[in-house]
Design an enzyme around this catalytic site. Structure first.
Site, PDB file in Angstrom:
ATOM      1  N   HIS A   7     -23.785  -9.191  25.864  1.00  9.85           N
ATOM      2  CA  HIS A   7     -22.592  -8.378  25.675  1.00  9.85           C
ATOM      3  C   HIS A   7     -21.744  -8.786  24.473  1.00  9.85           C
ATOM      4  O   HIS A   7     -21.123  -7.940  23.829  1.00  9.85           O
ATOM      5  CB  HIS A   7     -21.731  -8.420  26.938  1.00  9.85           C
ATOM      6  CG  HIS A   7     -20.893  -7.216  27.142  1.00  9.85           C
ATOM      7  ND1 HIS A   7     -20.609  -6.695  28.377  1.00  9.85           N
ATOM      8  CD2 HIS A   7     -20.272  -6.391  26.265  1.00  9.85           C
ATOM      9  CE1 HIS A   7     -19.857  -5.621  28.259  1.00  9.85           C
ATOM     10  NE2 HIS A   7     -19.628  -5.415  26.975  1.00  9.85           N
ATOM     11  N   ASP A  63     -25.302   3.774  31.008  1.00 12.20           N
ATOM     12  CA  ASP A  63     -24.901   2.490  30.454  1.00 12.20           C
ATOM     13  C   ASP A  63     -23.825   1.868  31.328  1.00 12.20           C
ATOM     14  O   ASP A  63     -22.782   2.472  31.571  1.00 12.20           O
ATOM     15  CB  ASP A  63     -24.374   2.675  29.030  1.00 12.20           C
ATOM     16  CG  ASP A  63     -23.988   1.356  28.387  1.00 12.20           C
ATOM     17  OD1 ASP A  63     -24.835   0.766  27.712  1.00 12.20           O
ATOM     18  OD2 ASP A  63     -22.828   0.923  28.567  1.00 12.20           O
ATOM     19  N   ILE A  88     -23.243   7.107  23.829  1.00  9.85           N
ATOM     20  CA  ILE A  88     -22.979   7.001  25.271  1.00  9.85           C
ATOM     21  C   ILE A  88     -21.498   7.294  25.571  1.00  9.85           C
ATOM     22  O   ILE A  88     -20.762   6.410  26.003  1.00  9.85           O
ATOM     23  CB  ILE A  88     -23.375   5.618  25.815  1.00  9.85           C
ATOM     24  CG1 ILE A  88     -22.892   4.495  24.878  1.00  9.85           C
ATOM     25  CG2 ILE A  88     -24.872   5.528  26.035  1.00  9.85           C
ATOM     26  CD1 ILE A  88     -23.010   3.100  25.465  1.00  9.85           C
ATOM     27  N   ASN A 114     -20.531  17.447  26.886  1.00 11.40           N
ATOM     28  CA  ASN A 114     -21.074  16.424  25.991  1.00 11.40           C
ATOM     29  C   ASN A 114     -22.587  16.523  25.840  1.00 11.40           C
ATOM     30  O   ASN A 114     -23.137  16.103  24.814  1.00 11.40           O
ATOM     31  CB  ASN A 114     -20.708  15.030  26.504  1.00 11.40           C
ATOM     32  CG  ASN A 114     -19.241  14.707  26.354  1.00 11.40           C
ATOM     33  OD1 ASN A 114     -18.510  15.401  25.639  1.00 11.40           O
ATOM     34  ND2 ASN A 114     -18.779  13.667  27.026  1.00 11.40           N
ATOM     35  N   TYR A 142     -18.065  -4.585  33.774  1.00 13.75           N
ATOM     36  CA  TYR A 142     -17.430  -3.315  34.147  1.00 13.75           C
ATOM     37  C   TYR A 142     -17.149  -3.239  35.648  1.00 13.75           C
ATOM     38  O   TYR A 142     -16.381  -2.386  36.091  1.00 13.75           O
ATOM     39  CB  TYR A 142     -18.303  -2.118  33.761  1.00 13.75           C
ATOM     40  CG  TYR A 142     -18.602  -1.974  32.293  1.00 13.75           C
ATOM     41  CD1 TYR A 142     -17.965  -2.751  31.326  1.00 13.75           C
ATOM     42  CD2 TYR A 142     -19.552  -1.048  31.862  1.00 13.75           C
ATOM     43  CE1 TYR A 142     -18.264  -2.615  29.984  1.00 13.75           C
ATOM     44  CE2 TYR A 142     -19.856  -0.901  30.514  1.00 13.75           C
ATOM     45  CZ  TYR A 142     -19.217  -1.683  29.586  1.00 13.75           C
ATOM     46  OH  TYR A 142     -19.530  -1.543  28.257  1.00 13.75           O
ATOM     47  N   LYS A 180     -25.645  -5.175  30.916  1.00 19.43           N
ATOM     48  CA  LYS A 180     -25.351  -6.230  29.941  1.00 19.43           C
ATOM     49  C   LYS A 180     -24.968  -7.517  30.662  1.00 19.43           C
ATOM     50  O   LYS A 180     -24.346  -7.474  31.728  1.00 19.43           O
ATOM     51  CB  LYS A 180     -24.196  -5.807  29.026  1.00 19.43           C
ATOM     52  CG  LYS A 180     -24.350  -4.415  28.423  1.00 19.43           C
ATOM     53  CD  LYS A 180     -23.124  -4.040  27.619  1.00 19.43           C
ATOM     54  CE  LYS A 180     -23.158  -2.564  27.238  1.00 19.43           C
ATOM     55  NZ  LYS A 180     -22.805  -1.681  28.367  1.00 19.43           N
TER      56      LYS A 180
END
Length: 284
Positions: free
Chosen positions: A106, A43, A225, A237, A48, A73
């Protein structure tokens, strides 16, 4: 790894690696490590500023592109139809891929319906496989649901044991729309991680508290995520698929719901709009 079938018949992993607030160099290392150690869902997002790094990691991993489920996004400054069409092309170029598995809008502001039409068109041309929404939960979600021929496959929102999104999940279930959780650990809130039930379940199942919470997400139908740049945490994880919580366990966790957010979206959106003039093509 476990997978879920979206309402458009796409197959999506239920756990992936997020890259929010991870700098390009770290994002590249984290994503490459994750892919080489079993992850298949990534993701990222325009805002970002690490899409190029994610693209490099995909290539360096040696994993066939068809095995990777890649999400990005579109930021609201690109929401008008024509700008959204260009934003999709720009994202493909930054990532260095021919298609995106899941593209999300987003934030629920601006001309999101124009951007939605652009994404629907990209689905028809094969540039995007699935489309969805991030942080759409109220009237704006209803408008998208009523708008076009393609319905959201995924809605990505803040979700964790203190904010379980029960009402939203019931609404999404009517359209077989998957909920994807960001801040799945409540932004690592100390009180949440210290809840006695999680320590009890960690001991019961020989897992960590984080693993218990991530497994709770997946077992209750969420896609999750968690982000990390620590290889040990990334590996840990992923180690959540070899046990099942009992109905009694799930009921105890359900009682933790406080309708408590850890991110105030309106203020957050206003702050991030100050960054919206960034030139995404200057990514490294």
């Amino acid at each position: 790894m476990k997978y879920t079938t979206l309402n458009d018949n796409a197959i999506m992993p239920t756990l992936g690696i997020g890259t929010y607030r991870i700098r390009p160099t770290d994002a590249e290392r984290s994503v490459e490590h994750a892919l080489k150690n079993g992850y298949r869902l990534i993701d990222t997002a325009n805002i970002y500023l690490n899409e190029k790094a994610v693209g490099r990691a995909i290539k360096k991993s040696g994993i066939d592109r068809s095995e990777i489920f890649l999400t990005s996004k579109i930021w609201p400054t690109e929401y008008k139809y024509a700008k959204a069409k260009q934003a999709i092309e720009d994202t493909l170029n930054r990532l260095g891929v021919d298609y995106i598995d899941l593209m999300l809008l987003h934030q629920p502001v601006g001309d999101y319906l124009g951007a939605w039409r652009a994404m629907e068109e990209a689905v028809k041309t094969g540039k995007i496989k699935s489309i969805g929404l991030s942080n759409f939960i109220g009237l704006e979600l209803d408008k998208v649901l009523a708008e076009g021929p393609i319905k959201p496959a995924v809605v990505q929102v803040e979700c964790h044991p203190y904010f379980q999104q029960k009402e939203l999940k019931a609404k999404l279930a009517k359209g077989n729309i998957a909920l994807e959780a960001w801040y799945p650990l409540g932004s690592a809130d100390k009180d949440l991680l210290a809840e006695p039930i999680f320590a009890e379940l960690a001991s019961k199942y020989n897992k960590s508290v984080v693993q218990i919470i991530l497994h709770w997400h997946v077992q209750t139908g969420n896609i999750v995520i968690p982000g990390s740049k620590n290889p040990t945490h990334i590996d840990s994880n992923l180690d959540i698929f070899d046990f099942e919580l009992s109905s009694a366990d799930l009921e105890q966790i359900a009682q933790l719901d406080k309708d408590k957010r850890f991110l105030n979206l309106p203020k957050w959106m206003h702050r991030l709009f100050l960054l919206a003039r960034l030139n995404y093509d200057k990514q490294v």
